[in-house]
Design a protein around this motif. Structure first.
Motif, PDB file in Angstrom:
ATOM      1  N   HIS A   2       0.838  -1.192   0.000  1.00  0.00           N
ATOM      2  CA  HIS A   2       0.000   0.000   0.000  1.00  0.00           C
ATOM      3  C   HIS A   2       0.883   1.255   0.000  1.00  0.00           C
ATOM      4  O   HIS A   2       0.659   2.190  -0.773  1.00  0.00           O
ATOM      5  N   ARG A   5       2.526   1.786  -3.322  1.00  0.00           N
ATOM      6  CA  ARG A   5       1.594   2.328  -4.320  1.00  0.00           C
ATOM      7  C   ARG A   5       1.371   3.825  -4.118  1.00  0.00           C
ATOM      8  O   ARG A   5       1.267   4.594  -5.061  1.00  0.00           O
ATOM      9  N   ARG A   6       1.287   4.218  -2.826  1.00  0.00           N
ATOM     10  CA  ARG A   6       1.062   5.642  -2.552  1.00  0.00           C
ATOM     11  C   ARG A   6       2.256   6.486  -2.971  1.00  0.00           C
ATOM     12  O   ARG A   6       2.094   7.581  -3.510  1.00  0.00           O
ATOM     13  N   ARG A  10       2.199   9.463  -5.592  1.00  0.00           N
ATOM     14  CA  ARG A  10       2.682  10.800  -5.248  1.00  0.00           C
ATOM     15  C   ARG A  10       3.682  11.298  -6.292  1.00  0.00           C
ATOM     16  O   ARG A  10       3.589  12.441  -6.753  1.00  0.00           O
ATOM     17  N   GLU A  62      -4.488  12.307  -2.048  1.00  0.00           N
ATOM     18  CA  GLU A  62      -3.023  12.260  -2.088  1.00  0.00           C
ATOM     19  C   GLU A  62      -2.428  13.649  -2.352  1.00  0.00           C
ATOM     20  O   GLU A  62      -1.386  13.998  -1.792  1.00  0.00           O
ATOM     21  N   GLU A  65      -2.552  15.274   1.080  1.00  0.00           N
ATOM     22  CA  GLU A  65      -1.547  14.700   1.983  1.00  0.00           C
ATOM     23  C   GLU A  65      -0.156  15.213   1.671  1.00  0.00           C
ATOM     24  O   GLU A  65       0.642  15.482   2.566  1.00  0.00           O
ATOM     25  N   SER A  66       0.144  15.317   0.392  1.00  0.00           N
ATOM     26  CA  SER A  66       1.503  15.681  -0.010  1.00  0.00           C
ATOM     27  C   SER A  66       1.707  17.190  -0.041  1.00  0.00           C
ATOM     28  O   SER A  66       2.820  17.656  -0.240  1.00  0.00           O
TER      29      SER A  66
END
Ligand code: C2E
Ligand code: MG
Ligand code: MG
Length: 256
Positions: A2, A5-6, A10, A62, A65-66
């Motif tokens: 997981h 993949r993130r 990103r 995402e 988050e980034s």
């Protein structure tokens, strides 16, 4: 797996931003009585060479988050305003453009300066710009939200609450903010035909909004019956596939 993949997503999103793979689709909002187009909502899409057209639900979390949402969000607001101004210059009657704002953007120190930059650079008339925010974004910090909204209103912008009725926020917060539009969430619309309680809640939301001098917009209208119901409870604007799906910018001209 997981996490890997993130990380991959990103990195791909950073590249997408650099390479200009983001684009905006536009979905009309129509007057509930006349069915004339009164506004367009700008909706973000990622046209990825490997993944195709990616919907925002798959990558906005995402981006948030980034922190990349700050840059992409500024690009979205500026592009949407510039596009609307471009249509006006081509001779189409001036229409409102609505743009979704994320929590990260709204809470950023740079939010108001960013809005001013986008307005100035695009040359759009600020009264034609509407910002859509969710309930959770507003109740995070009521004082700050109130100040920010007052400043946006002073610039001439309109404010709407998006996806109303799905958060678990208290109704009391509504009276603290100077809101122009309340958008009833699509989840009510889909249940109207089968669930008397969905109709009751939608009616109550519309009554409440009107009592607070807000206009009501219904989301996700797909059938004539839904449109007729929302008209009967005096919603002022409707949006949904019944009228039009979100369109790439070049298809908006022929649609208009
Ligand atoms: P939203 O702002 O509530 O936008 C409405 C969503 O419902 C859009 O999905 C639209 O394509 C879809 N929709 C409209 N009419 C119908 C209908 O009749 N039936 C059905 N089934 N769906 C309909 P989309 O474009 O995938 O966007 C999803 C969400 O992503 C948006 O919900 C918004 O919260 C967010 N979003 C989109 N663009 C941006 C952006 O530029 N910035 C931020 N922060 N969020 C964005
Ligand atoms: Mg929206
Ligand atoms: Mg919505």
């Amino acid at each position: 797996e997981h996490a890997a993949r993130r990380l991959e997503l990103r990195a791909a999103l950073h590249r997408a931003h650099q390479d200009g793979e983001f684009t905006l689709y536009y979905q009309p909002r129509v007057d509930a009585l006349t069915r004339r187009v009164v506004a367009f909502e700008a909706l973000l899409r990622w046209i990825s060479p490997s993944r195709g057209v990616v919907a925002p639900g798959e990558f906005i979390p995402e981006l948030e988050e980034s922190g990349l949402m700050l840059k992409v969000g500024e690009w979205v607001l500026h592009s949407a305003c510039a596009q609307a101004e471009q249509w006006r210059r081509e001779g189409f009657e001036p229409l409102r453009i609505s743009v979704n704002v994320s929590a990260l953007q709204f809470q950023s120190q740079d939010f108001l300066p960013m809005v001013r930059r986008a307005l100035a650079r695009s040359g759009i008339e600020p009264t034609l710009v509407e910002l859509e925010m969710t309930e959770s974004l507003l109740i995070g910090n009521v004082e700050q939200a109130r100040t920010t909204i007052a400043a946006l209103k002073a610039l001439g912008l309109s404010i709407s609450i998006d996806d109303f009725g799905t958060g678990f926020s208290s109704l009391n917060y509504l009276r603290h903010f100077d809101i122009d539009y309340l958008k009833i969430d699509r989840s009510f619309t889909t249940e109207l035909a089968t669930d008397a309680r969905a109709r009751a809640v939608a009616t109550a939301i519309a009554d409440l909004a009107r009592a607070l001098h807000m206009s009501v917009v219904a989301e996700g209208v797909e059938t004539e019956a839904q449109a007729e119901f929302y008209r009967s409870i005096q919603c002022s604007e409707l949006q949904g596939y019944l009228f039009c799906k979100p369109l790439p910018a070049d298809q908006v001209r022929s649609y208009l």
